[in-house]
Write a protein that holds these residues in place. Structure first.
Motif, short mmCIF file in Angstrom:
data_model
loop_
_atom_site.label_atom_id
_atom_site.label_comp_id
_atom_site.label_asym_id
_atom_site.label_seq_id
_atom_site.Cartn_x
_atom_site.Cartn_y
_atom_site.Cartn_z
N ILE A 158 0.86 -1.17 0.00
CA ILE A 158 0.00 0.00 0.00
C ILE A 158 0.90 1.23 0.00
N LEU A 159 0.74 2.10 -0.98
CA LEU A 159 1.50 3.34 -1.06
C LEU A 159 0.57 4.48 -0.66
N VAL A 160 0.95 5.21 0.37
CA VAL A 160 0.14 6.31 0.87
C VAL A 160 0.92 7.60 0.68
N ARG A 161 0.28 8.61 0.10
CA ARG A 161 0.95 9.89 -0.10
C ARG A 161 -0.06 11.02 0.05
N LEU A 162 0.46 12.19 0.35
CA LEU A 162 -0.40 13.35 0.51
C LEU A 162 -1.05 13.72 -0.83
N LYS A 163 -2.28 14.17 -0.76
CA LYS A 163 -2.98 14.62 -1.96
C LYS A 163 -2.28 15.86 -2.52
N GLY A 216 6.02 10.08 1.31
CA GLY A 216 4.87 9.25 1.65
C GLY A 216 5.33 8.08 2.49
N ARG A 217 4.50 7.06 2.52
CA ARG A 217 4.89 5.86 3.25
C ARG A 217 4.42 4.62 2.49
N MET A 218 5.09 3.52 2.79
CA MET A 218 4.77 2.25 2.16
C MET A 218 4.44 1.26 3.26
N ILE A 219 3.36 0.53 3.07
CA ILE A 219 2.93 -0.49 4.02
C ILE A 219 2.84 -1.81 3.26
N GLU A 220 3.54 -2.84 3.73
CA GLU A 220 3.44 -4.15 3.10
C GLU A 220 2.62 -5.06 4.00
N LEU A 221 1.66 -5.72 3.39
CA LEU A 221 0.78 -6.65 4.11
C LEU A 221 0.95 -8.04 3.54
N ASP A 222 0.91 -9.03 4.39
CA ASP A 222 0.83 -10.42 3.97
C ASP A 222 -0.58 -10.87 4.34
N GLY A 261 -9.83 -9.87 -1.28
CA GLY A 261 -10.21 -9.04 -2.41
C GLY A 261 -9.78 -7.59 -2.28
N ASP A 262 -9.76 -6.91 -3.42
CA ASP A 262 -9.39 -5.50 -3.44
C ASP A 262 -10.37 -4.65 -2.64
N GLU A 263 -11.62 -5.04 -2.60
CA GLU A 263 -12.60 -4.28 -1.82
C GLU A 263 -12.23 -4.30 -0.34
N THR A 264 -11.80 -5.43 0.16
CA THR A 264 -11.35 -5.54 1.55
C THR A 264 -10.11 -4.69 1.78
N LEU A 265 -9.17 -4.72 0.84
CA LEU A 265 -7.96 -3.91 0.96
C LEU A 265 -8.30 -2.42 0.93
N ARG A 266 -9.24 -2.02 0.09
CA ARG A 266 -9.67 -0.62 0.05
C ARG A 266 -10.28 -0.20 1.39
N LYS A 267 -11.09 -1.07 1.97
CA LYS A 267 -11.69 -0.76 3.27
C LYS A 267 -10.61 -0.58 4.34
N MET A 268 -9.57 -1.43 4.31
CA MET A 268 -8.47 -1.29 5.25
C MET A 268 -7.82 0.09 5.11
N LEU A 274 -5.47 2.82 7.26
CA LEU A 274 -4.12 3.01 6.75
C LEU A 274 -3.86 4.38 6.13
N ALA A 275 -4.90 5.04 5.65
CA ALA A 275 -4.75 6.36 5.03
C ALA A 275 -5.75 7.33 5.64
N ASN A 276 -5.34 8.57 5.77
CA ASN A 276 -6.25 9.63 6.20
C ASN A 276 -6.88 10.19 4.92
N MET A 277 -8.10 9.80 4.65
CA MET A 277 -8.73 10.10 3.38
C MET A 277 -8.98 11.60 3.15
N VAL A 278 -8.88 12.40 4.20
CA VAL A 278 -9.06 13.84 4.05
C VAL A 278 -7.86 14.45 3.32
N ILE A 279 -6.64 13.98 3.65
CA ILE A 279 -5.44 14.59 3.09
C ILE A 279 -4.55 13.64 2.30
#
Length: 83
Positions: A5-10, A39-45, A51-58, A63-68
């Motif tokens: 998961i790659l998280v970065r500021l908007k 940004g930051r990188m999170i690796e999950l096993d 499914g991708d829907e579950t990963l998106r919910k996570m 894992l991400a602050n959806m505001v920023i």
């Protein structure tokens, strides 16, 4: 199954860490760097079949602050799921 998961500021959100890195690179004599975003990188096993829907919910719930922040999901086999 490994997922990254790659998280970065908007775009448009102030990135003080990026500015500090940019300033440090200039101070070290590295020319041509126009902007730095940190940004930051999170690796999950995760279990096979997660499914991708579950990963998106996570991402959206923890894992991400959806505001920023934005995120991208990468399966380490090379597939990339849209955020």
């Amino acid at each position: 199954m490994k997922v990254r998961i790659l998280v970065r500021l908007k775009p448009g959100v102030l990135d003080p860490q990026g500015r500090a890195v940019h300033h440090a690179l200039e101070g070290l004599g590295f020319d041509g760097v126009e902007d730095v975003r940190v940004g930051r990188m999170i690796e999950l096993d995760v279990a096979e079949g997660t499914g991708d829907e579950t990963l998106r919910k996570m991402c959206e719930q923890l894992l991400a602050n959806m505001v920023i922040e934005d995120y991208a999901i990468e399966h380490l086999d090379g597939e990339k799921a849209p955020a």
